[in-house]
Write a protein that holds these residues in place. Structure first.
Motif, PDB file in Angstrom:
ATOM      1  N   GLU A  28      24.173  53.272  52.659  1.00 55.81           N
ATOM      2  CA  GLU A  28      23.674  53.611  51.159  1.00 55.81           C
ATOM      3  C   GLU A  28      24.516  53.179  50.328  1.00 55.81           C
ATOM      4  OE1 GLU A  28      20.910  55.004  48.962  1.00 55.81           O
ATOM      5  OE2 GLU A  28      20.537  54.800  50.746  1.00 55.81           O
ATOM      6  N   SER A  29      25.831  53.473  50.567  1.00 50.24           N
ATOM      7  CA  SER A  29      26.948  53.122  49.504  1.00 50.24           C
ATOM      8  C   SER A  29      26.885  51.680  49.358  1.00 50.24           C
ATOM      9  CB  SER A  29      28.303  53.764  50.225  1.00 50.24           C
ATOM     10  OG  SER A  29      28.518  54.894  50.318  1.00 50.24           O
ATOM     11  N   ARG A  30      26.941  50.969  50.348  1.00 50.03           N
ATOM     12  CA  ARG A  30      26.813  49.333  50.067  1.00 50.03           C
ATOM     13  C   ARG A  30      25.542  48.922  49.564  1.00 50.03           C
ATOM     14  NH1 ARG A  30      23.716  45.677  51.227  1.00 50.03           N
ATOM     15  NH2 ARG A  30      22.521  46.667  52.805  1.00 50.03           N
ATOM     16  N   CYS A  32      24.244  50.866  46.841  1.00 48.97           N
ATOM     17  CA  CYS A  32      24.415  51.350  45.560  1.00 48.97           C
ATOM     18  C   CYS A  32      25.352  50.549  44.956  1.00 48.97           C
ATOM     19  CB  CYS A  32      24.972  52.689  45.676  1.00 48.97           C
ATOM     20  SG  CYS A  32      24.045  54.040  46.076  1.00 48.97           S
ATOM     21  N   CYS A  33      26.446  49.706  45.524  1.00 48.85           N
ATOM     22  CA  CYS A  33      27.098  48.697  44.835  1.00 48.85           C
ATOM     23  C   CYS A  33      26.587  47.358  44.654  1.00 48.85           C
ATOM     24  CB  CYS A  33      28.350  48.425  45.863  1.00 48.85           C
ATOM     25  SG  CYS A  33      29.486  49.847  45.999  1.00 48.85           S
ATOM     26  N   GLY A  37      28.949  45.118  47.227  1.00 45.20           N
ATOM     27  CA  GLY A  37      28.885  45.970  48.656  1.00 45.20           C
ATOM     28  C   GLY A  37      29.110  44.966  49.727  1.00 45.20           C
ATOM     29  N   ILE A  44      33.690  47.844  52.066  1.00 45.39           N
ATOM     30  CA  ILE A  44      32.430  48.378  53.143  1.00 45.39           C
ATOM     31  C   ILE A  44      32.149  47.687  54.195  1.00 45.39           C
ATOM     32  CG2 ILE A  44      30.132  48.933  52.472  1.00 45.39           C
ATOM     33  CD1 ILE A  44      30.839  49.593  49.782  1.00 45.39           C
TER      34      ILE A  44
END
Length: 135
Positions: A28-30, A32-33, A37, A44
């Motif tokens: 999810e963080s990837r 969002c980037c 990402g 990541i």
């Protein structure tokens, strides 16, 4: 005996849950980037590669989740006399029949936020899901 089986089932379930939540969070963080990402400089991709290996190391997550489910289903199918002897995290399974038909007694928002009410709701949901799996 029984305590060791409960600890093993709990740890199996926790391993499957925690590694899944970790890898899902990194993914999810990837996302969002955006395109950044994917860059190695973001760290990541390396982090995701490191975390993903734990889904299969020390036991595949599918197998670990199955072990926890098998324990719960086996415990739920015990005779009532043995179920009444359950202790710890699985003690709620002794009340499976009454939990399956229980209704929420909260009459306000505060009632819904009561930790005891939330715990009973969790127990009700767990018994309902076990009933679906065991059927």
């Amino acid at each position: 005996g029984a305590a060791l089986a409960q600890v093993r089932a709990s740890l199996s379930g926790l391993k499957a849950l925690c590694t899944r939540m970790c890898t899902d969070g990194i993914e999810e963080s990837r996302k969002c980037c955006g395109g950044h990402g994917y860059l190695l400089s973001s760290g990541i991709p390396e982090l995701l590669g490191y975390a993903l290996q734990h889904c299969t190391a020390e036991g595949d997550n599918y197998v670990m989740a199955q072990q926890a489910s098998r324990f719960l289903l086996k415990t739920l199918s015990l005779p009532p006399k043995k179920q009444s002897m359950l202790k710890g995290d699985c003690a709620y399974l002794a009340r499976a029949a009454s939990l399956a038909t229980a209704r929420c007694t909260a009459t306000s928002v505060q009632g819904m936020l009561d930790p005891g009410m939330l715990k009973e709701a969790f127990y009700h949901r767990a018994v309902a899901l076990l009933g679906q799996v065991g059927a």
